[in-house]
Design a protein around this motif. Sequence first.
Motif, PDB file in Angstrom:
ATOM      1  N   GLU A 147       0.794  -1.395  -0.017  1.00  0.00           N
ATOM      2  CA  GLU A 147      -0.123  -0.170   0.068  1.00  0.00           C
ATOM      3  C   GLU A 147       0.886   1.149   0.017  1.00  0.00           C
ATOM      4  O   GLU A 147       0.590   2.377  -0.836  1.00  0.00           O
ATOM      5  N   SER A 183       2.324   1.701  -3.540  1.00  0.00           N
ATOM      6  CA  SER A 183       1.325   2.255  -4.341  1.00  0.00           C
ATOM      7  C   SER A 183       0.963   3.598  -4.098  1.00  0.00           C
ATOM      8  O   SER A 183       0.746   4.421  -5.008  1.00  0.00           O
ATOM      9  N   TRP A 232      -4.113  -6.010  -0.229  1.00  0.00           N
ATOM     10  CA  TRP A 232      -4.065  -5.168  -1.158  1.00  0.00           C
ATOM     11  C   TRP A 232      -4.269  -5.592  -2.548  1.00  0.00           C
ATOM     12  O   TRP A 232      -4.499  -4.885  -3.440  1.00  0.00           O
ATOM     13  N   GLU A 239      -7.840  -4.810  -2.877  1.00  0.00           N
ATOM     14  CA  GLU A 239      -7.953  -3.242  -2.959  1.00  0.00           C
ATOM     15  C   GLU A 239      -7.351  -2.291  -3.778  1.00  0.00           C
ATOM     16  O   GLU A 239      -7.543  -1.362  -4.278  1.00  0.00           O
ATOM     17  N   GLY A 240      -6.154  -2.943  -3.978  1.00  0.00           N
ATOM     18  CA  GLY A 240      -5.103  -2.262  -4.695  1.00  0.00           C
ATOM     19  C   GLY A 240      -4.935  -2.764  -6.209  1.00  0.00           C
ATOM     20  O   GLY A 240      -5.346  -2.154  -7.207  1.00  0.00           O
TER      21      GLY A 240
END
Length: 931
Positions: free
Chosen positions: A695, A698, A760, A763-764
């Motif tokens: 995260e 990113s 992640w 979500e990423g």
Amino acid sequence: MTEHHPVTVAITQVEYLAGSRFVPVPAPRLTWVTETDVPDWRQAWAEVESGGSVARVDGRDSVLVPWPFAPLAQGEGRAVRVRVHGEDGSVSGWSEWREVEAGFLAEGAWSACLVGLAAPDRTSQPALLRGEFDVTGPVRRATLYATARGLYQVEINGSAVDEDTLKPGWTSYQWRYVHETTDVTALLRPGRNAMGIQLAGGWYSESYGFGEDKKPFYGDQPAAAAQLVITYQNGNTAVVATGESWTASGDGPVVSASIYDGQHDDAQRNQPGWSTAGFDDSSWDPVRAQTAPTPAPRLGPPVRVVAELPVVERWVAPSGVTILDFGQNIAGRLRLRVDAPAGTTIVVRHAEILDGEELDTHSLRGAAATDSFVSDGSPGTWEPQFTVHGFRYASIDGWPGGVPEGAVTAVAISSDLERTGWLETSHPLVDRLHESVVWSMRGNFVSLPTDCPQRDERLGWTGDIQVFAPTAATLFDVNGFLANWLADLALEQKRLDGVVPYVVPNISGVPTFATAAWGDAATVVPWVLHHHYADTRVLEDQYESMTTWVDLVDRLAGSGHLWKGGFQFGDWLDPTTPPEFPLDARADAELVATAYFAYSAQLLASNAAALGKADDAARYRDLAAGIKAAFHEEYVTGNGRVVSDAQTAYALPIVFGLAADEEEVRRLGANLGALVRRNGYHIGTGFAGTSFLAEALSRSGQLAVLDRLLTQTEQPSWLYPLTQGATTTWEAWDAIRPDGSPHPNHVSFNHYAFGAVAHWLHEGLAGLGAAEPGCRTLRIAPTPLPSFDHARSRRRTPYGVAVSGWRREGDLVHVSATVPPNTTAVVQLPDGSAEFTVGAGRHEWTARVPVAARRRPGLSLATDGVDVIDDPAAYAAVLAAFDRHAPWAADALRSHPRWHPGVPLIMDVFMLPAPVREAIDAELATFGQDS
């Protein structure tokens, strides 16, 4: 005009439970899901009907909606259904009726005694318990409430009451017991009936500690309490409860049972009919009866069999035992179909890895993990019921004529959590990583969140679940499961004057101090449950625990707001730490502690606001701001360097919002990226930092660095264990070394903490997250990494199934999303364009996201090392050349990377004779000629 399917609605959950009609509270909250393909559909209001009454719920609320009727009384059952009205004027039909029944006893109604052996002849002795009773008329309903100091299974008239196992689980027995609630109406018969209880020590009388320090913590003998409430058709009720009239035998088929050491059964000691009426128990003894504490109803799901695995490979080891490989590391046990002469003893041992062709049991440490069975000569199926092991491999010894094909099945057990998150990408190893995280979670969510399932530990480490909770809540519905565990955390914390123990339940027996990341489970886990499920009740229940923790750390930090001094785990198991000193991480422990202090203060402010506690929210926001300022002044330089120059030291302030502004986030990220590159794109974080590393990269724009880090297969990395055959995530990055040898500290091969990157990935990478608690507003923000062609996350949210995915075609990235009815989504496309909001429905967009052209370097010993490490093919070519001509240099590059800009490759081999350097140079010059 487009035709749309009608609007339909279904109640999906009552309180925490999806698959049971029993509820643990008098006013259970309701969750319903609406399905329709009408674009942008949102609920205007809903009707909830029960018992002829209809209540109106105005607005969009459909998740954990307060019970709109009179509270349920003990044993009361209701049927409930829902109808929804859309803002567009649409109306659904009524949902199917959902049966709801009070699964708790009224205050003062608990009358059962704890019963067990009156004169046990050994510690933690298993027992059979029985009592008889009469059924005097037609039965409307019969409900069993049962608990134990230990583990129990109940039979009524010779039949098991359910298929659950390891009941009632593990709680902090000094402060809290839980009971199961089971409908046993179908098992009763007119006239004389019998109830039997199989009893074993389980966690209650287990010996905890290491080496000679092992001893029982709670007590040394199990006991059980059961209360059967019979409601007759005429409205009369009768209560059958364990007490002094019951009898007990210590001579049942379970000879011994231990969570850690295993179970020994002797079928020759079977007592047929022991749980049926009329059984001759004249040789049995009166029970010892004690007053039983009033148990609370269990909040989370029961432990059950969640998978059955066949043998995928078998062989006879040099020692003569048969080794079975089930292809997957699990928590569970074996089920044997045995037809052997009476007196035959079959011994089963378990292990996660092999030592050559034999089991490697070193990682078990003091746990024997051995089950055995003595046959009575009749064919049948045997599976131990009062133990659990972590294993992929098992050895079997003593089976006459060898183990028959198909006679053995591995049975995986776990708390029966509903799966909610699925991921698929274009990278096969990343997909395997995700599934290994799923299996590690299953194996360590057995009644409570543990660190590992195989060795003499298996404890509810607070630091582990603190970092993993967001991932857990993405993959499975863990709301009731973790709420149940948090209740014990709060009770244990209260007895330690606000200090959160390292393990919950707290049986550690070691001095306990306030410790960052571990203690912060008190704030992080409740926040995660609220964020994922919009559950404010868990915030209410845990509010005292949260505030007590933050206030305690505030006192320790003092007016300067820097948490200094005291014991800290820090960035535990940073891969650079020597095996004998796992605390010696690169990241400064006090920096980690202060960063977590700020994080918890921020979360507490958010939690207070969610509960409408405006004054508290303001106070803790001010505290968080003060900690941020102190952290920044102490640890961050003007050019975005962190004084403790380590990956975790950069990741935490980026993710915890401790940077001064977005420009500083960028500078911190650039320095973090440089550290990762200098480290050869290897992981450099331990427990405190790993869950935030992806995260942080990113969020700060270091996507090329993150791409190389995520797809790295050398040790240490997320994918390295998979190259070594891992099917679950490991406790240590080098649990198995590149030479095939295991870590000297006998670490676990099933440990979920480092698998927190899966959060992640959803979500990423795939871009599916929650912008508002409970996913009422989603966030669609995919991050297409250069090495990936596509990624897709699918989640069952409280509002329905949501999807976010993308696929690449040249410089174009096609993003697709499914937004459930009654929700909206904030969308951030990967081209950096402005955010926008969409309503429910299926959506597609296209963004132009050019992949930066990579200049392939010409290779020679004069090539800058940074140009090499940035190109995987060039790096592989350099290693191949060094391996052939200077193996020690290749080993140094792998184990001690130092990829600094401006340092040519020749500096790694300048001491070699000129002919060797020339040979390497000549080989490197051929790089790219065949491509």
